[in-house]
Design a protein around this motif. Structure first.
Motif, short mmCIF file in Angstrom:
data_model
loop_
_atom_site.label_atom_id
_atom_site.label_comp_id
_atom_site.label_asym_id
_atom_site.label_seq_id
_atom_site.Cartn_x
_atom_site.Cartn_y
_atom_site.Cartn_z
N GLU A 14 38.40 -1.86 78.54
CA GLU A 14 39.14 -1.49 79.74
C GLU A 14 39.20 0.03 79.91
N ALA A 15 39.40 0.74 78.81
CA ALA A 15 39.42 2.21 78.87
C ALA A 15 38.03 2.76 79.23
N ILE A 16 37.00 2.13 78.68
CA ILE A 16 35.62 2.54 79.02
C ILE A 16 35.38 2.29 80.50
N ALA A 17 35.86 1.17 81.02
CA ALA A 17 35.70 0.84 82.44
C ALA A 17 36.29 1.93 83.32
N LYS A 18 37.44 2.47 82.93
CA LYS A 18 38.07 3.53 83.72
C LYS A 18 37.23 4.80 83.70
N VAL A 19 36.65 5.12 82.55
CA VAL A 19 35.83 6.33 82.44
C VAL A 19 34.60 6.24 83.32
N ILE A 20 33.98 5.05 83.38
CA ILE A 20 32.73 4.91 84.14
C ILE A 20 32.96 4.36 85.55
N ALA A 21 34.23 4.19 85.92
CA ALA A 21 34.59 3.74 87.27
C ALA A 21 33.93 2.41 87.63
N ARG A 22 34.02 1.47 86.70
CA ARG A 22 33.52 0.11 86.92
C ARG A 22 34.65 -0.87 86.65
N THR A 23 34.50 -2.09 87.10
CA THR A 23 35.51 -3.11 86.82
C THR A 23 35.38 -3.53 85.36
N PRO A 24 36.45 -4.09 84.79
CA PRO A 24 36.35 -4.59 83.41
C PRO A 24 35.24 -5.63 83.26
N THR A 25 35.05 -6.49 84.25
CA THR A 25 33.98 -7.50 84.17
C THR A 25 32.61 -6.85 84.12
N GLN A 26 32.37 -5.88 84.98
CA GLN A 26 31.09 -5.17 84.97
C GLN A 26 30.88 -4.46 83.64
N THR A 27 31.93 -3.84 83.15
CA THR A 27 31.85 -3.09 81.90
C THR A 27 31.57 -4.00 80.72
N HIS A 28 32.24 -5.15 80.66
CA HIS A 28 31.98 -6.11 79.58
C HIS A 28 30.51 -6.54 79.59
N TYR A 29 29.97 -6.78 80.78
CA TYR A 29 28.56 -7.16 80.88
C TYR A 29 27.66 -6.04 80.36
N LEU A 30 27.92 -4.81 80.79
CA LEU A 30 27.10 -3.67 80.36
C LEU A 30 27.19 -3.47 78.84
#
Length: 61
Positions: A14-30
């Motif tokens: 979730e913190a990574i998602a905020k840094v890269i300006a993506r949703t948590p779902t998108q970030t988990h996939y990445l």
């Protein structure tokens, strides 16, 4: 590893998602597909803020 590098770490998807300006779902996939410069430590993800920013700047160039 010096103190500056250790302070650069971003813990958790979730913190990574905020840094890269993506949703948590998108970030988990990445993260799961290895498309982000991050590592899984136990059940948590960790990434260098500097590497995340560099990764996206290189991609945009």
């Amino acid at each position: 590893m010096d103190n500056e590098e250790s302070l650069d770490l971003v813990w958790g998807a979730e913190a990574i998602a905020k840094v890269i300006a993506r949703t948590p779902t998108q970030t988990h996939y990445l993260l799961r597909t290895g498309k982000l410069p991050a590592k899984q430590v136990g059940e948590r993800w960790v990434a260098s803020r500097r590497k995340l920013v560099s990764f996206f700047l290189e991609d945009a160039a």
